[in-house]
Design an enzyme around this catalytic site. Structure first.
Site, PDB file in Angstrom:
ATOM      1  N   LYS A 194       2.547  -3.115   6.416  1.00 14.40           N
ATOM      2  CA  LYS A 194       2.853  -3.319   5.000  1.00 14.40           C
ATOM      3  C   LYS A 194       4.338  -3.079   4.713  1.00 14.40           C
ATOM      4  O   LYS A 194       4.959  -3.812   3.926  1.00 14.40           O
ATOM      5  CB  LYS A 194       1.985  -2.394   4.137  1.00 14.40           C
ATOM      6  CG  LYS A 194       0.517  -2.775   4.098  1.00 14.40           C
ATOM      7  CD  LYS A 194       0.300  -4.111   3.398  1.00 14.40           C
ATOM      8  CE  LYS A 194      -1.157  -4.424   3.181  1.00 14.40           C
ATOM      9  NZ  LYS A 194      -1.385  -5.697   2.476  1.00 14.40           N
ATOM     10  N   TYR A 221      -1.255   0.172   9.936  1.00 17.09           N
ATOM     11  CA  TYR A 221      -1.429  -0.526   8.658  1.00 17.09           C
ATOM     12  C   TYR A 221      -0.222  -0.303   7.746  1.00 17.09           C
ATOM     13  O   TYR A 221       0.349  -1.251   7.196  1.00 17.09           O
ATOM     14  CB  TYR A 221      -2.702  -0.016   7.987  1.00 17.09           C
ATOM     15  CG  TYR A 221      -2.960  -0.570   6.607  1.00 17.09           C
ATOM     16  CD1 TYR A 221      -3.376  -1.881   6.433  1.00 17.09           C
ATOM     17  CD2 TYR A 221      -2.812   0.235   5.476  1.00 17.09           C
ATOM     18  CE1 TYR A 221      -3.632  -2.388   5.157  1.00 17.09           C
ATOM     19  CE2 TYR A 221      -3.070  -0.255   4.212  1.00 17.09           C
ATOM     20  CZ  TYR A 221      -3.468  -1.565   4.054  1.00 17.09           C
ATOM     21  OH  TYR A 221      -3.720  -2.059   2.797  1.00 17.09           O
ATOM     22  N   SER A 226       0.839  -1.199   0.000  1.00 18.66           N
ATOM     23  CA  SER A 226       0.000   0.000   0.000  1.00 18.66           C
ATOM     24  C   SER A 226       0.869   1.242   0.000  1.00 18.66           C
ATOM     25  O   SER A 226       1.988   1.240   0.541  1.00 18.66           O
ATOM     26  CB  SER A 226      -0.894   0.003   1.243  1.00 18.66           C
ATOM     27  OG  SER A 226      -1.494   1.264   1.432  1.00 18.66           O
TER      28      SER A 226
END
Length: 327
Positions: free
Chosen positions: A153, A149, A125
């Site tokens: 990643k 998040y 991402s």
């Protein structure tokens, strides 16, 4: 060829499985078996002449990844994970799904032995980047994520690169922009409103906009995203070089420009279904995201996205609304 898709019950996983089934081959090699896995049962893609194996399980659970790779799939699309706001609100769940599941998969591949070196395409991402941002993020910008998040990643990107460097697998990581327009019910992604302000009005439903219309972001359609994954599977190690994690291209526009694209495609009545409702949590998360990407390396490698947000809206109508806007 045997292809494994993790996260196959999710939106991108389902569309990817459908594309693989429809094409029936990759790079001129026939797909003879699809293994589809997720924590809920993945649907069976239609029109596939080969074998389909569906596995409903938690990739991070002991022994699960080893079982999945025991049949030695030559190509693995690792799409599984939880989304941004969910990973931010539930730290343990985010690390288990996004980091522990990925490490379990990579270690399972490593433990098969030297004779097994599959291609692994991983969905990362653009949340791996963190402020302060330049006007445009180029391919050399540093990874300093400002969310859990994005941190998860980024950690997975480093693991994928290290395991590829050591020869355990042949990896490529794709830093996706916001995938828009997502069909189906809303998910827990902080970016979900980017899709909701298009999807819900087109379906005749009201929706809320939690951020300012001045918010700028980069988008790619689900169709383009599946195209990224398919294209990545065919890239050689020589073409990629040692920098195997790549920022994908997309359409950069403001929320206000998204809304005007909706107006051009569906008219004023659709736009009138958007209600402004500021959400401080979403505003804070979105403020920590980058906005515009150069993506020169991805384009040079042949990755292609849409050229306008109008095109993204029309793709949603074509792919998910049967080609027409409901009355």
């Amino acid at each position: 060829m045997h292809v494994l898709v993790t996260g196959a019950a999710g939106m991108i996983g389902r569309k990817l499985a459908d594309r693989l089934a429809r094409d029936g081959a990759l790079g001129g090699t026939a797909i003879t078996m699809l293994t589809l896995t997720d924590i809920v049962e993945p649907p069976v893609p239609s029109g596939f002449s080969g074998s389909v194996r569906r596995v409903t399980t938690d990739l991070a659970a002991p022994g699960v990844a080893a079982s999945l790779v025991s049949t030695r799939p030559e190509l693995i699309f690792h799409v599984a994970g939880v989304v941004s706001a969910e990973a931010e609100m539930d730290l343990e769940k985010g690390y288990r799904a996004n980091l522990d599941g990925t490490r379990a998969l990579l270690d399972a591949i490593r433990c098969v032995g030297e004779a097994y070196r599959p291609k692994v395409v991983f969905t990362s991402s653009c949340a791996v980047f963190g402020a302060p941002f330049p006007e445009t993020i180029d391919d050399d910008f540093h990874l300093t994520p400002l969310t859990s998040y994005g941190t998860q990643k980024a950690m997975c990107e480093l693991m994928l690169a290290d395991y590829s460097r050591r020869g355990f697998l042949d990896g490529v990581g794709l830093r996706l922009p916001a995938v828009c327009v997502r069909p189906g019910p809303p998910n827990k992604a902080a970016s979900g409103f980017f899709s909701a302000i298009i999807r819900e009005p087109l379906a005749g439903r009201e929706t809320t906009l939690p951020v300012s219309e001045a918010v700028l972001h980069t988008h790619a359609s689900p169709r383009a995203t599946v195209g990224f994954l398919i294209h990545a599977a065919g890239l050689s190690r020589e073409a990629l070089g040692p920098r195997i994690n790549i920022t994908m291209p997309g359409v950069c526009c403001t929320v206000g420009e998204q809304i005007e694209a909706l107006r051009r495609v569906a008219g004023d009545a659709a736009v009138a279904r958007i209600r402004r409702a500021p959400d401080p949590l979403v505003e804070t998360i979105v403020a920590g995201w980058p906005h515009r990407f150069d993506a020169a390396r991805a384009r040079a490698l042949g990755f292609v996205a849409e050229s306008s947000f109008d095109e993204i809206v029309r793709i949603h109508v074509e792919d998910d609304l049967g080609g027409r806007i409901p009355d």
